[in-house]
Design a protein around this motif. Structure first.
Motif, PDB file in Angstrom:
ATOM      1  N   GLY A   9       0.796  -1.220   0.000  1.00 41.40           N
ATOM      2  CA  GLY A   9       0.000   0.000   0.000  1.00 41.40           C
ATOM      3  C   GLY A   9       0.826   1.267   0.000  1.00 41.40           C
ATOM      4  N   ILE A  10       0.209   2.327  -0.503  1.00 43.25           N
ATOM      5  CA  ILE A  10       0.820   3.654  -0.539  1.00 43.25           C
ATOM      6  C   ILE A  10      -0.028   4.584   0.330  1.00 43.25           C
ATOM      7  CG2 ILE A  10       1.604   5.560  -1.988  1.00 43.25           C
ATOM      8  CD1 ILE A  10       1.467   3.623  -4.376  1.00 43.25           C
ATOM      9  N   PRO A  11       0.482   5.081   1.448  1.00 39.22           N
ATOM     10  CA  PRO A  11      -0.320   5.973   2.294  1.00 39.22           C
ATOM     11  C   PRO A  11      -0.378   7.390   1.726  1.00 39.22           C
ATOM     12  CG  PRO A  11       1.852   5.657   3.245  1.00 39.22           C
ATOM     13  CD  PRO A  11       1.801   4.768   2.033  1.00 39.22           C
ATOM     14  N   ASP A  12      -1.508   8.061   1.990  1.00 39.18           N
ATOM     15  CA  ASP A  12      -1.671   9.480   1.639  1.00 39.18           C
ATOM     16  C   ASP A  12      -1.214   9.750   0.212  1.00 39.18           C
ATOM     17  OD1 ASP A  12      -2.398  12.092   2.075  1.00 39.18           O
ATOM     18  OD2 ASP A  12      -0.544  12.647   3.083  1.00 39.18           O
ATOM     19  N   VAL A  13      -1.715   8.946  -0.717  1.00 39.20           N
ATOM     20  CA  VAL A  13      -1.175   8.937  -2.075  1.00 39.20           C
ATOM     21  C   VAL A  13      -1.317  10.268  -2.791  1.00 39.20           C
ATOM     22  CG1 VAL A  13      -3.311   8.090  -3.124  1.00 39.20           C
ATOM     23  CG2 VAL A  13      -1.100   7.548  -4.190  1.00 39.20           C
ATOM     24  N   ASN A  41      -8.615   3.775  -1.184  1.00 45.26           N
ATOM     25  CA  ASN A  41      -9.351   3.626   0.073  1.00 45.26           C
ATOM     26  C   ASN A  41      -9.828   4.985   0.573  1.00 45.26           C
ATOM     27  OD1 ASN A  41      -8.006   0.729   1.835  1.00 45.26           O
ATOM     28  ND2 ASN A  41      -8.537   1.004  -0.297  1.00 45.26           N
ATOM     29  N   GLY A  42     -10.801   4.945   1.454  1.00 48.72           N
ATOM     30  CA  GLY A  42     -11.380   6.183   1.950  1.00 48.72           C
ATOM     31  C   GLY A  42     -10.429   7.029   2.778  1.00 48.72           C
ATOM     32  N   ASP A  43      -9.361   6.413   3.331  1.00 48.01           N
ATOM     33  CA  ASP A  43      -8.411   7.154   4.156  1.00 48.01           C
ATOM     34  C   ASP A  43      -7.236   7.718   3.358  1.00 48.01           C
ATOM     35  OD1 ASP A  43      -7.053   4.853   3.527  1.00 48.01           O
ATOM     36  OD2 ASP A  43      -6.655   4.235   5.585  1.00 48.01           O
ATOM     37  N   GLY A  44      -7.334   7.679   2.021  1.00 51.34           N
ATOM     38  CA  GLY A  44      -6.271   8.217   1.185  1.00 51.34           C
ATOM     39  C   GLY A  44      -5.190   7.221   0.831  1.00 51.34           C
ATOM     40  N   LEU A  73       0.860   9.008  -9.383  1.00 54.87           N
ATOM     41  CA  LEU A  73       0.302   7.663  -9.248  1.00 54.87           C
ATOM     42  C   LEU A  73      -1.164   7.717  -8.839  1.00 54.87           C
ATOM     43  CD1 LEU A  73       3.259   5.838  -7.447  1.00 54.87           C
ATOM     44  CD2 LEU A  73       2.725   5.897  -9.901  1.00 54.87           C
ATOM     45  N   ALA A  74      -1.521   8.697  -8.009  1.00 57.70           N
ATOM     46  CA  ALA A  74      -2.920   8.870  -7.623  1.00 57.70           C
ATOM     47  C   ALA A  74      -3.790   9.128  -8.849  1.00 57.70           C
ATOM     48  CB  ALA A  74      -3.045  10.009  -6.618  1.00 57.70           C
TER      49      ALA A  74
END
Length: 369
Positions: A174-178, A208-211, A185-186
């Motif tokens: 996973g990539i956080p806060d993409v 995901n809903g959390d970014g 990439l986002a």
């Protein structure tokens, strides 16, 4: 009627909620120490399961946390060729919205009276109306409901059938806060799911809903021991990413950039299923819901079936409050028919994804005719 539910997943919690709104108490026993004990996974495509949430009086709460834009989909080949793109209009009905599993579970947990869920109670055995927990302790039941997932221990009270590996192993990263850390990439992934299909490997990147973007690499026609025989050093996240990138050396560089951007949280997920159409002789005081009853490939049906199981069983018990065996038979007849059809659809889609011409067949699946 003393109803004991083993497992605080979606099916068990939906059952407890539907019983609660109909004036019937249940107790849910969960082996985890608390609701925050572990992560709850990624996003869920909730479609038929919305009926269950309506019966539970939670559909408005669900719509408040659902992500309509999560219905967006992009399908590409490994060389970067775009095969299909579906963007959801802002005013589109929420027919198949995505929702974070943790948010949906929280909605269900918060809807139950305090004390309904008993944390730190690991199932050990049950017979003659007595439920026993690991480490000591017992509880009575008139009906025992196994809602304890893919590796259900309650299932053994009804059938000797166990899940079988289907030849697919998933490495999840996973990539956080993409949006802030990797906006390029986002943009490629979009608001929903980006699927990339190669030869024997697929990549699914899901917003995901959390970014966070969850990236799942599926390796097909691989054995149950693949994680130990693949040569991937899973105890070293950086080396794991490097190894995965080498396996995708002939893919478009944008997709290997997704892997390179992932953090050190890596999950190994062997895919197993129960046989399509699994049934068992009726028992007067035990039944199953969710993956414990009908574990399917992870292609969008399992969570919906679990929600429906919980609601259908709850309504059957409401209709027959003084006759548990009749309620169980009524529920299981409907559940067996419904989930057999869903399991067949899931198995067919799983077979499609594992085929050499998966990309073209998947386009035809989403755009028939």
């Amino acid at each position: 009627m003393t109803i004991a539910v083993v497992g605080a997943g979606l099916g068990g919690l939906t059952l407890a909620r539907v019983l609660h709104v109909n004036g019937i108490d249940a107790v849910v026993y969960e082996r985890e120490s608390s609701r925050e004990a572990r992560g709850q996974g990624g996003m869920l495509d909730i479609h038929s399961g919305q009926w269950a949430l309506r019966e539970a009086g939670l559909v408005d709460g669900f719509l408040a946390i659902a992500r309509g834009e999560g219905q967006d989909m992009r399908l590409l080949e490994s060389d970067g060729t775009l095969l299909l793109q579906e963007d959801t209009p802002e005013d589109a009905p929420l027919l198949r919205p995505e929702v974070d599993r943790a948010d949906l579970r929280a909605l269900l947990l918060d809807s139950l009276p305090e004390g309904t869920v008993r944390w730190g109670h690991a199932y050990e055995s049950a017979d003659n109306g007595v439920l026993r927990f690991a480490g000591g302790g017992t509880a009575p039941y008139d009906l025992l409901v196994g809602a304890d997932g893919a590796h259900s221990r309650v299932r053994a009270l009804l059938t000797d059938t166990r899940p079988a590996h289907v030849g697919q192993n998933v490495v999840e990263l996973g990539i956080p806060d993409v949006d802030h850390t990797h906006p390029d990439l986002a943009a490629m992934v979009g608001r929903g799911t980006c699927w990339v299909l190669g030869d024997g490997i697929s990549l699914a990147a899901q917003r995901n809903g959390d970014g966070r973007v969850r990236v799942g690499l599926s390796f097909y026609d691989t054995g149950e021991d693949w994680f130990t025989t693949s040569g991937i050093p899973f105890d070293d996240p950086a080396a794991t990413r490097a190894h995965l990138i080498r396996l995708l050396a002939d893919w478009d560089p944008r997709f290997t950039a997704l892997i390179a951007a992932c953090d050190d949280t890596i999950r190994r997920w062997p895919i197993s299923t129960l046989p399509v159409g699994l049934t068992w002789p009726p028992a007067p005081d035990v039944t199953l819901v969710g993956d414990a009853a009908h574990l399917m490939p992870p292609v969008g049906e399992g969570a919906n079936m679990a929600l429906l199981d919980g609601a259908r069983l709850g309504l059957a018990l409401t209709a027959h409050p003084d006759d548990v065996p009749t309620a169980v038979r009524e529920y299981e007849r409907e559940m067996f028919d419904r989930t057999s059809a869903a399991a067949r659809l899931s198995a067919d889609l799983q077979e499609l994804l594992m085929s050499p011409d998966a990309a073209q067949r998947l386009v035809a699946f989403f755009q028939p005719g």
